[in-house]
Design an enzyme around this catalytic site. Structure first.
Site, PDB file in Angstrom:
ATOM      1  N   ASP A  39      18.339  -4.629  41.365  1.00  0.00           N
ATOM      2  CA  ASP A  39      17.285  -3.292  41.161  1.00  0.00           C
ATOM      3  C   ASP A  39      16.618  -2.914  42.262  1.00  0.00           C
ATOM      4  O   ASP A  39      15.214  -2.989  42.180  1.00  0.00           O
ATOM      5  CB  ASP A  39      16.419  -3.924  40.014  1.00  0.00           C
ATOM      6  CG  ASP A  39      16.277  -2.792  38.840  1.00  0.00           C
ATOM      7  OD1 ASP A  39      15.428  -2.548  37.992  1.00  0.00           O
ATOM      8  OD2 ASP A  39      17.050  -1.654  38.906  1.00  0.00           O
ATOM      9  N   HIS A  68      13.165  -3.559  34.535  1.00  0.00           N
ATOM     10  CA  HIS A  68      12.849  -4.041  35.960  1.00  0.00           C
ATOM     11  C   HIS A  68      12.703  -5.515  35.824  1.00  0.00           C
ATOM     12  O   HIS A  68      13.035  -6.319  36.640  1.00  0.00           O
ATOM     13  CB  HIS A  68      11.797  -3.439  36.597  1.00  0.00           C
ATOM     14  CG  HIS A  68      11.815  -3.540  38.077  1.00  0.00           C
ATOM     15  ND1 HIS A  68      12.819  -3.216  38.693  1.00  0.00           N
ATOM     16  CD2 HIS A  68      10.790  -3.918  38.833  1.00  0.00           C
ATOM     17  CE1 HIS A  68      12.489  -3.418  40.049  1.00  0.00           C
ATOM     18  NE2 HIS A  68      11.166  -3.902  40.148  1.00  0.00           N
ATOM     19  N   SER A 110      14.268  -5.794  43.674  1.00  0.00           N
ATOM     20  CA  SER A 110      13.456  -4.857  44.029  1.00  0.00           C
ATOM     21  C   SER A 110      12.762  -4.543  45.350  1.00  0.00           C
ATOM     22  O   SER A 110      13.832  -4.667  46.227  1.00  0.00           O
ATOM     23  CB  SER A 110      12.058  -4.883  43.075  1.00  0.00           C
ATOM     24  OG  SER A 110      11.485  -3.606  43.017  1.00  0.00           O
TER      25      SER A 110
HETATM   26  C1  LIG Z   1      -0.127  -2.459  38.481  1.00  0.00           C
HETATM   27  C2  LIG Z   1       0.714  -1.271  39.220  1.00  0.00           C
HETATM   28  N1  LIG Z   1       1.570  -1.296  40.200  1.00  0.00           N
HETATM   29  C3  LIG Z   1       1.446  -2.424  41.143  1.00  0.00           C
HETATM   30  C4  LIG Z   1       1.826  -1.677  42.382  1.00  0.00           C
HETATM   31  C5  LIG Z   1       2.794  -1.631  39.510  1.00  0.00           C
HETATM   32  C6  LIG Z   1       3.121  -2.909  39.007  1.00  0.00           C
HETATM   33  N2  LIG Z   1       4.677  -3.235  38.932  1.00  0.00           N
HETATM   34  C7  LIG Z   1       5.055  -3.257  37.094  1.00  0.00           C
HETATM   35  C8  LIG Z   1       4.998  -4.790  36.764  1.00  0.00           C
HETATM   36  C9  LIG Z   1       4.937  -5.967  37.275  1.00  0.00           C
HETATM   37  C10 LIG Z   1       4.527  -6.166  36.037  1.00  0.00           C
HETATM   38  C11 LIG Z   1       4.255  -7.493  35.262  1.00  0.00           C
HETATM   39  C12 LIG Z   1       4.490  -8.610  35.739  1.00  0.00           C
HETATM   40  C13 LIG Z   1       4.230  -9.761  34.920  1.00  0.00           C
HETATM   41  C14 LIG Z   1       3.608  -9.539  33.998  1.00  0.00           C
HETATM   42  C15 LIG Z   1       3.396 -10.929  32.980  1.00  0.00           C
HETATM   43  F1  LIG Z   1       2.323 -10.449  31.920  1.00  0.00           F
HETATM   44  F2  LIG Z   1       4.423 -11.214  32.450  1.00  0.00           F
HETATM   45  F3  LIG Z   1       2.662 -11.844  33.948  1.00  0.00           F
HETATM   46  C16 LIG Z   1       3.408  -8.242  33.263  1.00  0.00           C
HETATM   47  C17 LIG Z   1       3.876  -7.271  33.927  1.00  0.00           C
HETATM   48  C18 LIG Z   1       3.647  -4.937  36.275  1.00  0.00           C
HETATM   49  C19 LIG Z   1       5.659  -4.949  35.611  1.00  0.00           C
HETATM   50  C20 LIG Z   1       5.502  -3.237  39.655  1.00  0.00           C
HETATM   51  O1  LIG Z   1       4.999  -3.355  40.944  1.00  0.00           O
HETATM   52  C21 LIG Z   1       7.075  -3.372  39.506  1.00  0.00           C
HETATM   53  N3  LIG Z   1       7.506  -3.850  40.671  1.00  0.00           N
HETATM   54  C22 LIG Z   1       7.850  -5.018  41.079  1.00  0.00           C
HETATM   55  S1  LIG Z   1       7.701  -6.024  39.952  1.00  0.00           S
HETATM   56  C23 LIG Z   1       8.025  -7.720  40.513  1.00  0.00           C
HETATM   57  C24 LIG Z   1       7.253  -8.952  39.856  1.00  0.00           C
HETATM   58  C25 LIG Z   1       5.856  -8.861  39.960  1.00  0.00           C
HETATM   59  C26 LIG Z   1       5.177  -9.896  39.382  1.00  0.00           C
HETATM   60  C27 LIG Z   1       5.712 -10.792  38.456  1.00  0.00           C
HETATM   61  F4  LIG Z   1       5.052 -11.617  37.809  1.00  0.00           F
HETATM   62  C28 LIG Z   1       7.193 -10.581  38.296  1.00  0.00           C
HETATM   63  C29 LIG Z   1       7.879  -9.716  39.088  1.00  0.00           C
HETATM   64  N4  LIG Z   1       8.255  -5.498  42.262  1.00  0.00           N
HETATM   65  C30 LIG Z   1       8.847  -4.610  43.132  1.00  0.00           C
HETATM   66  O2  LIG Z   1       9.316  -4.964  44.193  1.00  0.00           O
HETATM   67  C31 LIG Z   1       8.501  -3.273  42.857  1.00  0.00           C
HETATM   68  C32 LIG Z   1       7.862  -2.803  41.797  1.00  0.00           C
HETATM   69  C33 LIG Z   1       7.931  -1.345  41.759  1.00  0.00           C
HETATM   70  C34 LIG Z   1       8.031  -1.034  42.947  1.00  0.00           C
HETATM   71  C35 LIG Z   1       8.547  -1.975  43.735  1.00  0.00           C
END
Ligand SMILES: CCN(CC)CCN(C[C@]12C[C@](c3ccc(C(F)(F)F)cc3)(C1)C2)C(=O)Cn1c(SCc2ccc(F)cc2)nc(=O)c2c1C=CC2
Length: 402
Positions: free
Chosen positions: A269, A324, A246
């Site tokens: 991704d 993702h 990402s």
């Molecule tokens: C809150 C609103 N907003 C924040 C800016 C969007 C938040 N979001 C979607 C999420 C991460 C999510 C997530 C994590 C972890 C649990 C758990 F429950 F398992 F812990 C659940 C749910 C919440 C899915 C993303 O950011 C997606 N994303 C990611 S997710 C990378 C990641 C982060 C934390 C982790 F533990 C594992 C992986 N990396 C990127 O580089 C980019 C994006 C979007 C554009 C660029």
């Protein structure tokens, strides 16, 4: 059977011939120093000491902030759901390889940190790679820290919370958490600045590995029993790649542009938003885009296509039924229905998706690093030749975006 119980079996072991060790490295006492988790081929140990997947509760707090959920509630939920998971690697196990190892620098996504991609990093290490999973200090990580020396006044003030071990009682853990976009702040300005810092941190990690490989005595401010001198002459410094998820995928492209020591890149991704258009013609190395089916959109894909080239190999595949979060470890850590509800799992079995991602990555790395292994058995995956793969993308590109 999905991993319904909270057990250390959650995250799959590497499938390659090598046992996997892991250890942490922090270069100095500043936020500018290199901080990474190293995964490497190690000696088989009878009773492996598996490190905790999330090294301490501050990371869960950071995750809660990132996801905008209440810290105390989430601390209990995360600890209950994920607290007992172990990494599929042996902490500080002695390095062992009978040949020089190719090197991968791994870059995590927005809101993640260095330990969350162990299924990918441990697989690569089991196949003979030395992998440094960088922890970025650009405030894109949910949480990170550095150990700084106590000031005179802090030394005098006995009540300041000191780090646990007495050996470090002159040091303090300074935590940095995820930086939310401020009201009215331009997101591109922030993300472009961060992707440049992230690329520099990948290059710095590579430079530290090269120093370690050359036998220069290197300081590690994290006290561990791992003997870094055993890595002298262990690395094949002609065979270096960058891999990232990402935001980490954008970091791969920025790092390839900045440093030709990276011979190729794999962007998982990728989120292309932080990148300047002007760098695309300047990237000369092969790039492999491995996309999920649900995350991508026309504008993001059309920026990847700006890297298409007739002379430099640029490949793209999409794994059917993935989301993702199919790339980070979370995809293995809950049962099916919670996983699907929280978008941590897609329709496809998490292990099948991870195997396709890892096998396609290994085939691409063999091709562009000139490895002499059997990863070419998976060459067809690079062209999407598998029932669970799509060659290129499932996203319909808007006429204007092409
Ligand atoms: C809150 C609103 N907003 C924040 C800016 C969007 C938040 N979001 C979607 C999420 C991460 C999510 C997530 C994590 C972890 C649990 C758990 F429950 F398992 F812990 C659940 C749910 C919440 C899915 C993303 O950011 C997606 N994303 C990611 S997710 C990378 C990641 C982060 C934390 C982790 F533990 C594992 C992986 N990396 C990127 O580089 C980019 C994006 C979007 C554009 C660029």
């Amino acid at each position: 059977m999905g991993n319904t119980g909270s057990n250390h079996r959650g995250i799959p072991q590497g499938k390659g011939p090598n046992a996997v060790g892991c250890t942490d490295f922090m270069m100095d006492h500043t936020a500018q120093g290199s901080f990474f988790r190293l995964y490497y081929p190690c000696q088989e140990t009878a009773k492996p000491d598996r490190p905790d997947w999330v090294p301490c509760v501050a990371y869960f707090n950071g995750l809660a902030d990132f996801m905008k959920i209440n810290r105390s509630l989430s601390e209990r939920i995360f600890n209950y759901l994920f607290g007992s998971f172990k990494i599929p690697a042996s902490l500080d196990a002695p390095f062992k390889s009978n040949e020089k190892c190719p090197v991968v620098i791994f870059s995590h996504g927005l809101g993640a940190f260095r330990t969350l991609y162990s299924a990918i990093c441990a697989e690569l290490a089991s196949q003979g790679f030395i992998v440094a999973s960088v922890e970025h200090r650009d405030e894109s990580a949910s949480a990170t820290y550095y150990l700084r020396e106590k000031t005179e006044s802090e030394k005098a003030d006995k009540t300041v919370s000191i780090t646990s071990t007495s050996a470090q009682d002159t040091l303090i853990e300074e935590w940095m958490y995820y930086r939310n976009l401020q009201h009215g702040e331009n997101e591109f300005t922030l993300r472009n600045k961060q992707v440049k810092q992230r690329a520099d941190e990948c290059i710095l990690a590579l430079d530290k590995l090269m120093e370690i490989n050359s036998g220069i005595p290197v300081q590690n401010v994290l006290k561990s029993k791992f003997d870094w001198t055993t890595l002298e002459n262990s690395m094949d410094l002609c065979r270096i790649a960058a891999v990232g998820h990402s935001f980490g995928g954008a970091t791969v492209i920025e790092a390839l542009c900045k440093d030709v020591k990276f011979k190729c890149g794999v962007a998982l991704d990728a989120w292309m938003f932080p990148l300047d258009d002007e760098i695309f013609p300047r990237v000369k190395q092969p790039i492999f885009f491995i996309n999920s089916e649900k995350f991508q959109w026309a504008g993001n894909i059309s920026r990847m296509k700006k890297l298409d080239s007739a002379v430099i190999q640029r490949k793209m595949i999409t794994i059917r039924g993935t989301v993702h979060q199919s790339f980070p470890d979370f995809t293995f850590l809950t049962g099916n229905w919670i996983g699907k509800l929280m978008k941590l799992k897609g329709e496809i079995d998490s292990q099948i998706a991870m195997d396709l991602c890892n096998q396609a990555t290994l085939a691409f790395l063999q091709r562009h690093l000139g490895l002499h292994k059997n990863f070419d058995q998976w060459d067809a995956l690079i062209d999407g030749q598998d029932p669970n793969l799509i060659q290129g993308t499932n996203v319909t590109l808007l006429q204007s975006a092409i």
